[in-house]
Design a protein around this motif. Structure first.
Motif, PDB file in Angstrom:
ATOM      1  N   PHE A 173     -12.462   3.914  -8.001  1.00 22.42           N
ATOM      2  CA  PHE A 173     -12.871   2.734  -8.755  1.00 22.42           C
ATOM      3  C   PHE A 173     -13.609   1.793  -7.813  1.00 22.42           C
ATOM      4  CE2 PHE A 173      -9.378   4.468 -11.116  1.00 22.42           C
ATOM      5  CZ  PHE A 173      -9.670   4.212 -12.445  1.00 22.42           C
ATOM      6  N   ASP A 174     -14.279   0.795  -8.371  1.00 21.44           N
ATOM      7  CA  ASP A 174     -15.029  -0.161  -7.550  1.00 21.44           C
ATOM      8  C   ASP A 174     -14.127  -0.949  -6.603  1.00 21.44           C
ATOM      9  OD1 ASP A 174     -17.424   0.586  -8.703  1.00 21.44           O
ATOM     10  OD2 ASP A 174     -17.432  -1.056 -10.156  1.00 21.44           O
ATOM     11  N   SER A 175     -12.857  -1.122  -6.970  1.00 23.66           N
ATOM     12  CA  SER A 175     -11.928  -1.882  -6.135  1.00 23.66           C
ATOM     13  C   SER A 175     -10.500  -1.518  -6.526  1.00 23.66           C
ATOM     14  CB  SER A 175     -12.137  -3.387  -6.338  1.00 23.66           C
ATOM     15  OG  SER A 175     -11.775  -3.755  -7.664  1.00 23.66           O
ATOM     16  N   VAL A 176      -9.564  -1.919  -5.686  1.00 21.00           N
ATOM     17  CA  VAL A 176      -8.147  -1.748  -6.001  1.00 21.00           C
ATOM     18  C   VAL A 176      -7.819  -2.525  -7.279  1.00 21.00           C
ATOM     19  CG1 VAL A 176      -5.824  -2.384  -5.220  1.00 21.00           C
ATOM     20  CG2 VAL A 176      -7.409  -1.274  -3.641  1.00 21.00           C
ATOM     21  N   GLN A 177      -8.409  -3.702  -7.427  1.00 18.76           N
ATOM     22  CA  GLN A 177      -8.155  -4.523  -8.608  1.00 18.76           C
ATOM     23  C   GLN A 177      -8.600  -3.800  -9.880  1.00 18.76           C
ATOM     24  OE1 GLN A 177      -9.705  -5.643  -5.801  1.00 18.76           O
ATOM     25  NE2 GLN A 177      -8.164  -7.027  -5.008  1.00 18.76           N
ATOM     26  N   GLN A 178      -9.760  -3.144  -9.833  1.00 14.26           N
ATOM     27  CA  GLN A 178     -10.240  -2.407 -11.005  1.00 14.26           C
ATOM     28  C   GLN A 178      -9.338  -1.206 -11.305  1.00 14.26           C
ATOM     29  OE1 GLN A 178     -12.754  -3.094 -13.316  1.00 14.26           O
ATOM     30  NE2 GLN A 178     -12.478  -5.054 -12.298  1.00 14.26           N
ATOM     31  N   ALA A 179      -8.884  -0.535 -10.263  1.00 18.71           N
ATOM     32  CA  ALA A 179      -7.969   0.586 -10.462  1.00 18.71           C
ATOM     33  C   ALA A 179      -6.696   0.100 -11.144  1.00 18.71           C
ATOM     34  CB  ALA A 179      -7.640   1.253  -9.123  1.00 18.71           C
ATOM     35  N   ARG A 180      -6.184  -1.027 -10.708  1.00 18.38           N
ATOM     36  CA  ARG A 180      -4.954  -1.569 -11.289  1.00 18.38           C
ATOM     37  C   ARG A 180      -5.188  -2.040 -12.724  1.00 18.38           C
ATOM     38  NH1 ARG A 180       0.498  -2.021  -9.561  1.00 18.38           N
ATOM     39  NH2 ARG A 180       1.417  -2.624 -11.533  1.00 18.38           N
ATOM     40  N   PHE A 240      -0.210   6.512  -7.148  1.00 16.56           N
ATOM     41  CA  PHE A 240      -0.336   5.303  -6.352  1.00 16.56           C
ATOM     42  C   PHE A 240      -1.790   4.937  -6.200  1.00 16.56           C
ATOM     43  CE2 PHE A 240       0.853   9.044  -3.979  1.00 16.56           C
ATOM     44  CZ  PHE A 240      -0.129   9.205  -3.035  1.00 16.56           C
ATOM     45  N   ILE A 241      -2.028   3.684  -5.815  1.00 16.73           N
ATOM     46  CA  ILE A 241      -3.377   3.163  -5.594  1.00 16.73           C
ATOM     47  C   ILE A 241      -3.521   2.843  -4.111  1.00 16.73           C
ATOM     48  CG2 ILE A 241      -4.972   1.263  -6.091  1.00 16.73           C
ATOM     49  CD1 ILE A 241      -3.563   0.987  -8.825  1.00 16.73           C
ATOM     50  N   VAL A 242      -4.634   3.272  -3.529  1.00 18.08           N
ATOM     51  CA  VAL A 242      -4.908   2.949  -2.137  1.00 18.08           C
ATOM     52  C   VAL A 242      -6.286   2.321  -2.015  1.00 18.08           C
ATOM     53  CG1 VAL A 242      -3.426   4.798  -1.224  1.00 18.08           C
ATOM     54  CG2 VAL A 242      -5.839   5.246  -1.592  1.00 18.08           C
ATOM     55  N   GLU A 243      -6.440   1.482  -1.001  1.00 13.95           N
ATOM     56  CA  GLU A 243      -7.729   0.869  -0.721  1.00 13.95           C
ATOM     57  C   GLU A 243      -8.524   1.774   0.204  1.00 13.95           C
ATOM     58  OE1 GLU A 243      -8.397  -3.575  -0.061  1.00 13.95           O
ATOM     59  OE2 GLU A 243      -8.458  -2.764   1.970  1.00 13.95           O
ATOM     60  N   GLY A 244      -9.777   2.008  -0.148  1.00 13.41           N
ATOM     61  CA  GLY A 244     -10.646   2.842   0.665  1.00 13.41           C
ATOM     62  C   GLY A 244     -11.401   2.037   1.698  1.00 13.41           C
ATOM     63  N   LEU A 245     -12.313   2.707   2.377  1.00 15.59           N
ATOM     64  CA  LEU A 245     -13.146   2.075   3.383  1.00 15.59           C
ATOM     65  C   LEU A 245     -14.488   1.709   2.773  1.00 15.59           C
ATOM     66  CD1 LEU A 245     -12.469   4.519   6.347  1.00 15.59           C
ATOM     67  CD2 LEU A 245     -11.440   2.268   5.962  1.00 15.59           C
ATOM     68  N   VAL A 246     -15.056   0.603   3.220  1.00 10.37           N
ATOM     69  CA  VAL A 246     -16.369   0.195   2.764  1.00 10.37           C
ATOM     70  C   VAL A 246     -17.399   1.101   3.450  1.00 10.37           C
ATOM     71  CG1 VAL A 246     -18.062  -1.675   2.747  1.00 10.37           C
ATOM     72  CG2 VAL A 246     -15.645  -2.184   2.406  1.00 10.37           C
ATOM     73  N   LYS A 283     -19.100  -6.164   1.088  1.00  9.75           N
ATOM     74  CA  LYS A 283     -18.778  -5.224   0.024  1.00  9.75           C
ATOM     75  C   LYS A 283     -17.263  -5.139  -0.153  1.00  9.75           C
ATOM     76  CE  LYS A 283     -22.845  -2.350   0.318  1.00  9.75           C
ATOM     77  NZ  LYS A 283     -23.346  -0.983   0.313  1.00  9.75           N
ATOM     78  N   THR A 284     -16.884  -4.970  -1.385  1.00  5.16           N
ATOM     79  CA  THR A 284     -15.478  -4.778  -1.710  1.00  5.16           C
ATOM     80  C   THR A 284     -15.122  -3.318  -1.482  1.00  5.16           C
ATOM     81  OG1 THR A 284     -15.658  -6.476  -3.413  1.00  5.16           O
ATOM     82  CG2 THR A 284     -13.778  -4.986  -3.562  1.00  5.16           C
ATOM     83  N   PRO A 285     -14.016  -3.058  -0.818  1.00 11.38           N
ATOM     84  CA  PRO A 285     -13.618  -1.664  -0.616  1.00 11.38           C
ATOM     85  C   PRO A 285     -13.275  -0.996  -1.946  1.00 11.38           C
ATOM     86  CG  PRO A 285     -12.266  -3.153   0.718  1.00 11.38           C
ATOM     87  CD  PRO A 285     -13.114  -3.993  -0.171  1.00 11.38           C
ATOM     88  N   PRO A 286     -13.575   0.281  -2.087  1.00 13.75           N
ATOM     89  CA  PRO A 286     -13.200   0.973  -3.319  1.00 13.75           C
ATOM     90  C   PRO A 286     -11.686   1.133  -3.417  1.00 13.75           C
ATOM     91  CG  PRO A 286     -14.046   2.533  -1.708  1.00 13.75           C
ATOM     92  CD  PRO A 286     -14.224   1.158  -1.122  1.00 13.75           C
ATOM     93  N   GLY A 287     -11.223   1.338  -4.617  1.00 15.64           N
ATOM     94  CA  GLY A 287      -9.812   1.622  -4.856  1.00 15.64           C
ATOM     95  C   GLY A 287      -9.679   3.043  -5.383  1.00 15.64           C
ATOM     96  N   TYR A 288      -8.639   3.723  -4.976  1.00 14.99           N
ATOM     97  CA  TYR A 288      -8.422   5.104  -5.396  1.00 14.99           C
ATOM     98  C   TYR A 288      -7.063   5.237  -6.065  1.00 14.99           C
ATOM     99  CZ  TYR A 288     -12.348   6.145  -2.362  1.00 14.99           C
ATOM    100  OH  TYR A 288     -13.590   6.163  -1.783  1.00 14.99           O
ATOM    101  N   VAL A 289      -7.050   5.826  -7.247  1.00 15.40           N
ATOM    102  CA  VAL A 289      -5.803   6.219  -7.880  1.00 15.40           C
ATOM    103  C   VAL A 289      -5.561   7.655  -7.446  1.00 15.40           C
ATOM    104  CG1 VAL A 289      -4.647   6.766 -10.061  1.00 15.40           C
ATOM    105  CG2 VAL A 289      -6.026   4.684  -9.857  1.00 15.40           C
TER     106      VAL A 289
END
Length: 130
Positions: free
Chosen positions: A91-98, A122-128, A31-37
């Motif tokens: 978001f579904d991923s950091v890439q989607q957030a960006r 800022f954008i951070v990567e979450g945990l799967v 799974k791709t880790p979620p991204g958070y703005v």
């Protein structure tokens, strides 16, 4: 002897195909880790920020997202708290957030926020999830 060799070869090929299949299945399960703005804002112009608030939903619509936090109720435990508001959008991923942040739709309204509030975003990567 030829039959025995063919049987051993067929067995090895079967094991190899099974191992490759398992690797492929496990690869699909990664799974791709979620991204958070994460945004902290000190609101300077509430009316302008309200206009921004009406327009932001349209910029987010093409992206799978959900609001996790949107509040001014902040308790500082260590250090200075944000002055006015904290917002966290998943978001579904950091890439989607960006992609959302860099989208033409959001770029069009970003100046409204920049003029209405002093912000840190800022954008951070979450945990799967387990």
């Amino acid at each position: 002897m030829k039959t025995k060799s063919k049987l051993v070869f067929a067995t090895l090929v079967g094991v190899l195909i099974g191992a490759i299949g398992e690797i492929a299945i496990r690869g699909e399960q990664v799974k791709t880790p979620p991204g958070y703005v994460i945004a902290e804002a000190e609101i300077k112009d509430p009316a302008a920020l309200q206009d921004y608030g009406k327009k932001i939903a349209e910029t987010l619509a093409p992206f799978n997202h959900r609001y996790i936090v949107s509040t001014s109720k902040i308790q500082a435990l260590e250090g200075d708290p944000p002055k006015s508001r904290v917002v966290v959008i998943e978001f579904d991923s950091v890439q989607q957030a960006r992609k959302w942040y860099d989208s033409p739709a959001y770029a069009a309204i970003r100046p409204i926020r920049q003029n209405a509030a002093k912000s840190r975003i800022f954008i951070v990567e979450g945990l799967v999830g387990q």
